[in-house]
Design an enzyme around this catalytic site. Structure first.
Site, PDB file in Angstrom:
ATOM      1  N   ALA A 132      51.755  29.143 -85.738  1.00 30.28           N
ATOM      2  CA  ALA A 132      50.354  28.664 -86.710  1.00 30.28           C
ATOM      3  C   ALA A 132      49.117  28.917 -86.341  1.00 30.28           C
ATOM      4  O   ALA A 132      48.370  27.799 -86.664  1.00 30.28           O
ATOM      5  CB  ALA A 132      51.062  27.043 -86.763  1.00 30.28           C
ATOM      6  N   GLY A 133      48.804  29.850 -85.677  1.00 30.81           N
ATOM      7  CA  GLY A 133      47.698  30.105 -85.289  1.00 30.81           C
ATOM      8  C   GLY A 133      46.890  30.982 -86.331  1.00 30.81           C
ATOM      9  O   GLY A 133      47.193  30.936 -87.434  1.00 30.81           O
ATOM     10  N   LYS A 177      36.990  34.103 -84.584  1.00 28.80           N
ATOM     11  CA  LYS A 177      37.434  34.098 -85.909  1.00 28.80           C
ATOM     12  C   LYS A 177      37.016  33.163 -86.957  1.00 28.80           C
ATOM     13  O   LYS A 177      36.473  33.135 -88.018  1.00 28.80           O
ATOM     14  CB  LYS A 177      38.791  34.521 -86.268  1.00 28.80           C
ATOM     15  N   ARG A 201      55.314  25.868 -81.886  1.00 27.80           N
ATOM     16  CA  ARG A 201      55.620  25.024 -80.736  1.00 27.80           C
ATOM     17  C   ARG A 201      54.884  23.499 -80.923  1.00 27.80           C
ATOM     18  O   ARG A 201      55.331  22.604 -80.591  1.00 27.80           O
ATOM     19  CB  ARG A 201      54.897  25.657 -79.462  1.00 27.80           C
ATOM     20  N   THR A 202      53.756  23.741 -81.546  1.00 28.38           N
ATOM     21  CA  THR A 202      52.889  22.336 -82.050  1.00 28.38           C
ATOM     22  C   THR A 202      53.196  22.115 -83.436  1.00 28.38           C
ATOM     23  O   THR A 202      52.786  22.618 -84.146  1.00 28.38           O
ATOM     24  CB  THR A 202      51.354  22.656 -81.523  1.00 28.38           C
TER      25      THR A 202
HETATM   26  P1  NAP Z   1      46.357  31.829 -81.583  1.00 29.57           P
HETATM   27  O1  NAP Z   1      45.697  31.565 -82.882  1.00 29.57           O
HETATM   28  O2  NAP Z   1      46.264  32.009 -80.429  1.00 29.57           O
HETATM   29  O3  NAP Z   1      47.908  31.690 -82.114  1.00 29.57           O
HETATM   30  C1  NAP Z   1      49.148  31.811 -81.010  1.00 29.57           C
HETATM   31  C2  NAP Z   1      50.333  31.139 -81.698  1.00 29.57           C
HETATM   32  O4  NAP Z   1      51.418  31.410 -80.796  1.00 29.57           O
HETATM   33  C3  NAP Z   1      50.241  29.743 -81.858  1.00 29.57           C
HETATM   34  O5  NAP Z   1      51.087  29.278 -82.748  1.00 29.57           O
HETATM   35  C4  NAP Z   1      50.960  29.115 -80.453  1.00 29.57           C
HETATM   36  O6  NAP Z   1      51.662  27.733 -80.534  1.00 29.57           O
HETATM   37  C5  NAP Z   1      51.861  30.016 -80.405  1.00 29.57           C
HETATM   38  N1  NAP Z   1      52.418  30.229 -78.813  1.00 29.57           N
HETATM   39  C6  NAP Z   1      51.624  30.806 -77.906  1.00 29.57           C
HETATM   40  N2  NAP Z   1      52.313  30.628 -76.599  1.00 29.57           N
HETATM   41  C7  NAP Z   1      53.662  30.239 -76.890  1.00 29.57           C
HETATM   42  C8  NAP Z   1      54.871  29.896 -76.227  1.00 29.57           C
HETATM   43  N3  NAP Z   1      54.846  30.099 -74.658  1.00 29.57           N
HETATM   44  N4  NAP Z   1      55.665  29.378 -77.014  1.00 29.57           N
HETATM   45  C9  NAP Z   1      55.623  29.294 -78.195  1.00 29.57           C
HETATM   46  N5  NAP Z   1      54.548  29.605 -79.022  1.00 29.57           N
HETATM   47  C10 NAP Z   1      53.492  29.894 -78.414  1.00 29.57           C
HETATM   48  O7  NAP Z   1      46.713  33.651 -81.930  1.00 29.57           O
HETATM   49  P2  NAP Z   1      46.878  34.863 -83.183  1.00 29.57           P
HETATM   50  O8  NAP Z   1      45.466  35.269 -83.453  1.00 29.57           O
HETATM   51  O9  NAP Z   1      47.241  33.718 -84.382  1.00 29.57           O
HETATM   52  O10 NAP Z   1      47.579  35.730 -82.573  1.00 29.57           O
HETATM   53  C11 NAP Z   1      48.959  35.606 -82.566  1.00 29.57           C
HETATM   54  C12 NAP Z   1      49.772  36.917 -82.360  1.00 29.57           C
HETATM   55  O11 NAP Z   1      49.508  37.989 -83.483  1.00 29.57           O
HETATM   56  C13 NAP Z   1      49.023  37.686 -81.054  1.00 29.57           C
HETATM   57  O12 NAP Z   1      50.019  38.308 -80.381  1.00 29.57           O
HETATM   58  C14 NAP Z   1      48.270  38.714 -81.649  1.00 29.57           C
HETATM   59  O13 NAP Z   1      48.114  39.777 -80.669  1.00 29.57           O
HETATM   60  C15 NAP Z   1      48.896  39.063 -82.827  1.00 29.57           C
HETATM   61  N6  NAP Z   1      47.993  39.715 -83.972  1.00 29.57           N
HETATM   62  C16 NAP Z   1      48.389  40.829 -84.510  1.00 29.57           C
HETATM   63  C17 NAP Z   1      47.444  41.527 -85.385  1.00 29.57           C
HETATM   64  C18 NAP Z   1      48.175  42.999 -85.846  1.00 29.57           C
HETATM   65  O14 NAP Z   1      47.448  43.268 -86.636  1.00 29.57           O
HETATM   66  N7  NAP Z   1      49.169  43.211 -85.570  1.00 29.57           N
HETATM   67  C19 NAP Z   1      46.896  40.799 -86.018  1.00 29.57           C
HETATM   68  C20 NAP Z   1      46.219  39.252 -85.411  1.00 29.57           C
HETATM   69  C21 NAP Z   1      46.934  38.860 -84.161  1.00 29.57           C
HETATM   70  P3  NAP Z   1      50.617  26.523 -80.539  1.00 29.57           P
HETATM   71  O15 NAP Z   1      50.255  26.456 -81.614  1.00 29.57           O
HETATM   72  O16 NAP Z   1      51.624  25.461 -80.160  1.00 29.57           O
HETATM   73  O17 NAP Z   1      49.632  26.636 -79.382  1.00 29.57           O
END
Ligand code: NAP
Length: 263
Positions: A122-123, A64, A145-146
């Site tokens: 915060a991703g 992205k 977490r971070t």
């Molecule tokens: P990302 O950029 O990889 O961010 C992941 C986030 O989850 C980060 O804040 C990370 O923390 C945290 N995390 C991961 N493992 C963890 C753990 N074991 N304990 C605590 N925090 C944890 O992913 P993303 O693209 O933002 O997506 C996040 C979620 O949203 C995914 O499940 C994705 O499938 C979903 N999503 C859904 C939609 C929808 O349309 N419904 C759209 C986009 C995304 P750190 O910063 O500490 O690593």
């Protein structure tokens, strides 16, 4: 025949082809929708082929942000692009996660102006969520977490960041972490849920996540992120086709299709 795809890494089980093909079929548009599953190291070499092959594409993790240098123009304030439209040899980048989330949250929770809101994560997805919530007037605190990432994200949109959820008493919680797909709850045990009214989980599989169950046990209403997924896809198809689509009709049809697919 128009050609589109989803570009991501590790996306063998993506629902995007089902969603977009259904939209194109419903609109009577002759289009093919493929999956381009590639690791980050392969993106640069694939760009000329992607430019030749597709009229537009959706972008998901981990590309992205990485796709942005290849765009002619980025038409979103976010540092993440999930939709690319091709005009001639030019690519414009958009982010429909923002509109998809805002529309689905509003349908679920109504007006969030002034609501104490806790954002978990915060991703990339959290960026769209915090942007949407602050624009809608919610009082947002980001916990991640971070912690440094929570601080950076919060600062970008005038929200607050906290190291833990201890001492917070949110009325709305939005889970933007990837925790929840495998049965564990993303709800921090230390958060005070006594004022909690609504909870929204971006995770949509399983349909009732452990986070949703925990928030419902605390007396709140809870939604998964399927509606956001569908709404961002319809918005993307509108960008691809260069026209406004009847979102409500397509949404109703797609919810039924995807609930069947995910059950
Ligand atoms: P990302 O950029 O990889 O961010 C992941 C986030 O989850 C980060 O804040 C990370 O923390 C945290 N995390 C991961 N493992 C963890 C753990 N074991 N304990 C605590 N925090 C944890 O992913 P993303 O693209 O933002 O997506 C996040 C979620 O949203 C995914 O499940 C994705 O499938 C979903 N999503 C859904 C939609 C929808 O349309 N419904 C759209 C986009 C995304 P750190 O910063 O500490 O690593």
């Amino acid at each position: 025949m128009l050609r589109f795809c989803v570009l991501g890494g590790g996306i063998k089980y993506t629902l995007s082809p089902i969603i977009h093909q259904n939209v194109f079929n419903a609109l009577g548009v002759a289009a093919d929708y493929a999956v381009e599953d590639m690791p980050p190291a392969e993106l640069a070499a694939a760009v000329p082929r992607l430019r030749e092959t597709y009229d537009g594409f959706n972008v998901t993790k981990p590309h992205k942000a990485a796709i942005i240098p290849y765009l002619t123009e980025k038409l979103t304030p976010l540092d993440a692009v999930n939709t690319v439209r091709r005009d001639g040899r030019e690519w414009t980048g958009h982010n429909t996660d923002l509109g998809g989330f805002t529309a689905d949250l509003t349908a679920f929770a109504g007006d969030v102006r002034g609501r104490e809101t806790l954002v978990l994560g915060a991703g990339g997805a959290a960026e769209a969520v915090v942007c949407g919530l602050t624009a809608a007037g919610a009082r947002v605190t980001v916990v991640n977490r971070t912690y440094a990432k929570a601080q950076t994200l919060a600062a970008k949109f005038g929200a607050a960041a906290a190291e833990t959820a201890r001492g917070l008493r949110p009325e709305l919680i939005v889970n933007c972490t990837s925790v929840g797909g495998c049965g564990e709850s993303a709800l921090p045990p230390e958060v005070d849920t006594s004022a909690l009214v609504c909870a929204y989980d971006l995770v949509y599989s399983p349909a009732r996540t452990a986070f949703m169950a925990a928030c419902e046990s605390a007396g709140a209403r809870a939604s998964n992120g399927l509606g956001m997924l569908i709404r961002q896809a319809i918005l993307a198809d509108g960008i691809f086709l260069g026209r406004e689509l009847d979102t409500d009709a397509l949404y109703t049809e797609l919810v039924k299709t995807l609930q069947r697919e995910l059950s």
